[in-house]
Design a protein around this motif. Sequence first.
Motif, PDB file in Angstrom:
ATOM      1  N   MET A 161      12.064  12.699 -21.067  1.00 17.25           N
ATOM      2  CA  MET A 161      11.055  13.262 -21.966  1.00 17.25           C
ATOM      3  C   MET A 161      10.883  12.330 -23.171  1.00 17.25           C
ATOM      4  O   MET A 161      11.806  11.651 -23.564  1.00 17.25           O
ATOM      5  CB  MET A 161      11.491  14.652 -22.445  1.00 17.25           C
ATOM      6  N   HIS A 162       9.726  12.382 -23.782  1.00 14.91           N
ATOM      7  CA  HIS A 162       9.467  11.512 -24.925  1.00 14.91           C
ATOM      8  C   HIS A 162       9.225  12.350 -26.162  1.00 14.91           C
ATOM      9  O   HIS A 162       9.236  13.561 -26.113  1.00 14.91           O
ATOM     10  CB  HIS A 162       8.267  10.600 -24.642  1.00 14.91           C
ATOM     11  N   ALA A 163       8.955  11.694 -27.269  1.00 18.40           N
ATOM     12  CA  ALA A 163       8.864  12.379 -28.552  1.00 18.40           C
ATOM     13  C   ALA A 163       7.578  13.136 -28.728  1.00 18.40           C
ATOM     14  O   ALA A 163       7.070  13.212 -29.829  1.00 18.40           O
ATOM     15  CB  ALA A 163       8.990  11.354 -29.675  1.00 18.40           C
ATOM     16  N   LEU A 164       7.026  13.690 -27.699  1.00 19.60           N
ATOM     17  CA  LEU A 164       5.772  14.416 -27.831  1.00 19.60           C
ATOM     18  C   LEU A 164       5.963  15.809 -27.269  1.00 19.60           C
ATOM     19  O   LEU A 164       5.382  16.173 -26.271  1.00 19.60           O
ATOM     20  CB  LEU A 164       4.655  13.689 -27.091  1.00 19.60           C
ATOM     21  N   LYS A 165       6.838  16.614 -27.830  1.00 23.26           N
ATOM     22  CA  LYS A 165       7.167  17.942 -27.324  1.00 23.26           C
ATOM     23  C   LYS A 165       7.044  18.971 -28.428  1.00 23.26           C
ATOM     24  O   LYS A 165       7.033  18.648 -29.581  1.00 23.26           O
ATOM     25  CB  LYS A 165       8.602  17.974 -26.791  1.00 23.26           C
ATOM     26  N   TRP A 206       3.180   0.640 -23.736  1.00 24.53           N
ATOM     27  CA  TRP A 206       3.700   1.980 -23.410  1.00 24.53           C
ATOM     28  C   TRP A 206       4.795   1.864 -22.351  1.00 24.53           C
ATOM     29  O   TRP A 206       4.783   2.576 -21.355  1.00 24.53           O
ATOM     30  CB  TRP A 206       2.560   2.878 -22.905  1.00 24.53           C
ATOM     31  N   ALA A 207       5.765   1.024 -22.588  1.00 24.48           N
ATOM     32  CA  ALA A 207       6.834   0.762 -21.613  1.00 24.48           C
ATOM     33  C   ALA A 207       7.937   1.805 -21.737  1.00 24.48           C
ATOM     34  O   ALA A 207       9.069   1.511 -22.138  1.00 24.48           O
ATOM     35  CB  ALA A 207       7.388  -0.643 -21.827  1.00 24.48           C
ATOM     36  N   TRP A 208       7.621   3.018 -21.379  1.00 25.05           N
ATOM     37  CA  TRP A 208       8.582   4.119 -21.533  1.00 25.05           C
ATOM     38  C   TRP A 208       9.377   4.401 -20.263  1.00 25.05           C
ATOM     39  O   TRP A 208      10.273   5.233 -20.267  1.00 25.05           O
ATOM     40  CB  TRP A 208       7.846   5.395 -21.983  1.00 25.05           C
ATOM     41  N   ASN A 209       9.005   3.741 -19.158  1.00 16.16           N
ATOM     42  CA  ASN A 209       9.745   3.908 -17.909  1.00 16.16           C
ATOM     43  C   ASN A 209       9.868   5.383 -17.526  1.00 16.16           C
ATOM     44  O   ASN A 209      10.949   5.891 -17.234  1.00 16.16           O
ATOM     45  CB  ASN A 209      11.132   3.263 -18.017  1.00 16.16           C
ATOM     46  N   LYS A 210       8.734   6.065 -17.520  1.00 18.03           N
ATOM     47  CA  LYS A 210       8.652   7.479 -17.121  1.00 18.03           C
ATOM     48  C   LYS A 210       7.608   7.564 -16.019  1.00 18.03           C
ATOM     49  O   LYS A 210       6.421   7.412 -16.272  1.00 18.03           O
ATOM     50  CB  LYS A 210       8.211   8.353 -18.304  1.00 18.03           C
ATOM     51  N   ASN A 211       8.047   7.811 -14.800  1.00 20.44           N
ATOM     52  CA  ASN A 211       7.111   7.730 -13.679  1.00 20.44           C
ATOM     53  C   ASN A 211       7.568   8.685 -12.578  1.00 20.44           C
ATOM     54  O   ASN A 211       8.245   8.286 -11.643  1.00 20.44           O
ATOM     55  CB  ASN A 211       7.051   6.292 -13.162  1.00 20.44           C
ATOM     56  N   TRP A 212       7.216   9.972 -12.716  1.00 16.17           N
ATOM     57  CA  TRP A 212       7.622  10.941 -11.712  1.00 16.17           C
ATOM     58  C   TRP A 212       6.730  12.173 -11.761  1.00 16.17           C
ATOM     59  O   TRP A 212       5.950  12.362 -12.684  1.00 16.17           O
ATOM     60  CB  TRP A 212       9.087  11.336 -11.890  1.00 16.17           C
ATOM     61  N   VAL A 249      -8.769  16.989 -24.331  1.00 12.88           N
ATOM     62  CA  VAL A 249      -8.235  15.859 -25.094  1.00 12.88           C
ATOM     63  C   VAL A 249      -8.847  15.852 -26.488  1.00 12.88           C
ATOM     64  O   VAL A 249     -10.057  15.906 -26.664  1.00 12.88           O
ATOM     65  CB  VAL A 249      -8.525  14.524 -24.380  1.00 12.88           C
ATOM     66  N   ARG A 250      -7.982  15.799 -27.485  1.00 12.12           N
ATOM     67  CA  ARG A 250      -8.390  15.692 -28.896  1.00 12.12           C
ATOM     68  C   ARG A 250      -7.319  14.878 -29.603  1.00 12.12           C
ATOM     69  O   ARG A 250      -6.133  15.098 -29.402  1.00 12.12           O
ATOM     70  CB  ARG A 250      -8.523  17.079 -29.537  1.00 12.12           C
ATOM     71  N   GLY A 251      -7.733  13.970 -30.451  1.00 12.38           N
ATOM     72  CA  GLY A 251      -6.768  13.130 -31.146  1.00 12.38           C
ATOM     73  C   GLY A 251      -6.472  11.881 -30.344  1.00 12.38           C
ATOM     74  O   GLY A 251      -7.356  11.290 -29.712  1.00 12.38           O
ATOM     75  N   ALA A 252      -5.221  11.456 -30.354  1.00 19.96           N
ATOM     76  CA  ALA A 252      -4.812  10.227 -29.676  1.00 19.96           C
ATOM     77  C   ALA A 252      -4.190  10.546 -28.326  1.00 19.96           C
ATOM     78  O   ALA A 252      -3.713  11.651 -28.088  1.00 19.96           O
ATOM     79  CB  ALA A 252      -3.808   9.468 -30.545  1.00 19.96           C
ATOM     80  N   GLN A 253      -4.213   9.554 -27.446  1.00 20.56           N
ATOM     81  CA  GLN A 253      -3.492   9.649 -26.181  1.00 20.56           C
ATOM     82  C   GLN A 253      -2.423   8.561 -26.152  1.00 20.56           C
ATOM     83  O   GLN A 253      -2.673   7.425 -26.536  1.00 20.56           O
ATOM     84  CB  GLN A 253      -4.437   9.456 -24.990  1.00 20.56           C
ATOM     85  N   PRO A 254      -1.235   8.894 -25.668  1.00 24.45           N
ATOM     86  CA  PRO A 254      -0.154   7.898 -25.631  1.00 24.45           C
ATOM     87  C   PRO A 254      -0.241   7.000 -24.406  1.00 24.45           C
ATOM     88  O   PRO A 254       0.647   6.964 -23.566  1.00 24.45           O
ATOM     89  CB  PRO A 254       1.096   8.777 -25.588  1.00 24.45           C
ATOM     90  N   GLY A 255      -1.350   6.258 -24.276  1.00 19.64           N
ATOM     91  CA  GLY A 255      -1.492   5.342 -23.159  1.00 19.64           C
ATOM     92  C   GLY A 255      -1.724   6.018 -21.828  1.00 19.64           C
ATOM     93  O   GLY A 255      -1.487   5.428 -20.772  1.00 19.64           O
ATOM     94  N   SER A 256      -2.218   7.247 -21.847  1.00 20.98           N
ATOM     95  CA  SER A 256      -2.364   8.013 -20.606  1.00 20.98           C
ATOM     96  C   SER A 256      -3.820   8.182 -20.189  1.00 20.98           C
ATOM     97  O   SER A 256      -4.125   9.028 -19.346  1.00 20.98           O
ATOM     98  CB  SER A 256      -1.731   9.395 -20.786  1.00 20.98           C
TER      99      SER A 256
END
Length: 446
Positions: free
Chosen positions: A1-5, A232-238, A283-290
């Motif tokens: 998980m990343h800092a967007l919770k 966005w090299a977060w290595n989250k891919n599932w 979608v509103r605001g920013a997207q984290p590379g998604s």
Amino acid sequence: MHALKTQWYNHSEQSEKNVGSSKGDDSRPRLVVAHFMLGNTYPFTEEDWSATFDLAEDTSVDALVLNLGPEDWQSSQAQTAYRLLASTASKHKLKLFLSLDMNVLPSDPLLLVDKIVSIITVGEQSQLRWGAEIVLGTFGGHALEDGWKEVIRGVEERLGEEVFFWPSFFLPPHEILAKDYVDGAFYWNGAWPMGNQTTSLKEDQAFLDSDKPYMAAVSPLFFTHYGTEGRWAWNKNWIYRSDDLLLPTRFLNLLALPRPQSPSIIQIISWNDFGECHSIAPVRGAQPGSEAWNEGMNHEGFRWMARYFAERWRDSRPEVGTDEGVTTVMWYRTQPKDMIGEDSVARPNNADWAQDLINFFILLPPLAHQKDKFTLHVSNGPESRKSIRLDPGRLNLLTVPFVAGKVSFAVKRNEAEVVLSGEGKEITEGGGWNYNMWSGVFTAKR
């Protein structure tokens, strides 16, 4: 998980610190909250916040759980939200509470206290309370151990109010519930099956059996697709298994519980975590590379179902109103799971758990004439499916296998009269892997 919770809490004035011992009390409030990523609000204006509050209330959400990361601008945006909701000009009943993202925040009790207090004091009337106590949540953070007592004590001393600590610790249930400073438990990963099976309440049971108030998680899906290189090299891919009616099934499982055994709060994951695809809001605001896996993927159907189930669970709304027309929500992935992808990031882990299914949520009014029959007709690609019988006066949930091609449906009365029809997003092959889902809502007045 990343800092967007994020996480949430209650605006009741009813209970005391011993609320945990009153779990069987039918008078206790039920709340529905939604996880909100402050990490996506960098460009937010006051108008963005106002529009967000309006839509959250339209979705029948009681509170937004503000997932707080370390950046000063995140704290500033949280302060703006608290201030606006507390303003005398505000007509919103929506509340807020903080969820400290301990994957990225420093494990320093004094710094955490400073952040919490600096936000809440800007608009204390906006704060969600359990009884008279300030709700405070986390995403992770169990490693701080007794440091949480220092955090709680510091917030209480500086604000002159008690804290109701409702964290999401990633520990076995008995370890979470045994901690004397934990007032309520939240099981984040209950929102999805953690394996290749349908959702159930098996992993929730220890929390449901506890005297401590329980916050249960629900979510429409999970897919994230970040690689190991670039910005966005977060290595989250599932993915988690989400194709087979996940959101309505999870809600119905919770609805089936007797009220004394039911959760105190349901948290929707999420309002705006676009990077993990479980957002129910536009979608509103920013997207984290998604952007690659969110463009054109409407989630309004998820928001509509979240409101419907929130009102059934919290407000005892009937399954189908007597004066309602026909409503159909349709949702599905828009690529076959076994297609050949063209992508710099690998096929997501657990991709074989995916099922190529079109999901349907159909509300039908009671029969006007006993001889009437309703059927669903689905067209997809080169095939036209046979008609599927629907039950009037209830919620119909069903799935249909899909292939690449166009998607449309019709609900017919007596196999002839079309009472509702619509088209979905075309299912295509090729391009980057995208296990996100498209959804649509279609209605016809009675």
